[in-house]
Design a protein around this motif. Structure first.
Motif, short mmCIF file in Angstrom:
data_model
loop_
_atom_site.label_atom_id
_atom_site.label_comp_id
_atom_site.label_asym_id
_atom_site.label_seq_id
_atom_site.Cartn_x
_atom_site.Cartn_y
_atom_site.Cartn_z
N GLU A 1 0.77 -1.18 -0.05
CA GLU A 1 -0.05 0.03 -0.01
C GLU A 1 0.96 1.28 -0.10
O GLU A 1 0.66 2.22 -0.63
CB GLU A 1 -0.97 -0.04 1.22
CG GLU A 1 -1.72 1.25 1.55
CD GLU A 1 -2.48 1.26 2.48
OE1 GLU A 1 -3.43 2.18 2.82
OE2 GLU A 1 -2.32 0.63 3.56
N ARG B 1 1.18 4.19 -3.08
CA ARG B 1 0.77 5.59 -3.09
C ARG B 1 2.04 6.54 -2.96
O ARG B 1 1.90 7.71 -3.07
CB ARG B 1 0.22 5.56 -1.58
CG ARG B 1 -1.12 4.98 -1.29
CD ARG B 1 -1.83 5.22 -0.07
NE ARG B 1 -2.51 6.31 -0.48
CZ ARG B 1 -3.24 6.85 0.49
NH1 ARG B 1 -3.18 6.70 1.76
NH2 ARG B 1 -3.90 8.17 0.28
N THR C 1 1.98 8.92 -9.11
CA THR C 1 2.33 7.81 -8.17
C THR C 1 2.69 6.32 -8.50
O THR C 1 2.43 6.15 -10.15
CB THR C 1 0.89 7.32 -7.23
OG1 THR C 1 0.02 7.12 -8.01
CG2 THR C 1 0.65 8.65 -6.29
#
Length: 84
Positions: free
Chosen positions: A18, A22, A64
């Motif tokens: 995660e 990001r 990103t």
């Protein structure tokens, strides 16, 4: 964070994947950030060298990793039709 120093556009989350998704590669475009990261790796691997990325892309340096994956790391699609 590297040695308690925040790194530009590097996220920290509950799950490593995660955090990576990001984050962006903005740090890799800056000499000061590269120096900070490479100084930590050179302690374990003296032959470790890192070069600053060139910003010759139509996407921003703060894109990103998730967005890069969404577009499959492809900058341009070229269609070629071949008729036999």
């Amino acid at each position: 964070m590297v040695d308690g120093i925040p790194v530009d556009s590097l996220f920290i989350g509950c799950y490593p994947v995660e955090a990576v998704l990001r984050s962006s590669l903005e740090c890799l475009y800056k000499k000061t950030c590269i120096d900070l990261i490479s100084s930590n790796f050179q302690q374990n691997s003296p032959s470790f060298t890192v070069e600053v990325l060139q910003s010759e892309t139509k996407y921003g340096i703060n894109e990103t990793v998730q967005h890069m994956i969404d577009r499959l790391f492809v900058n341009d699609w070229n269609n070629v039709l071949i008729h036999l």
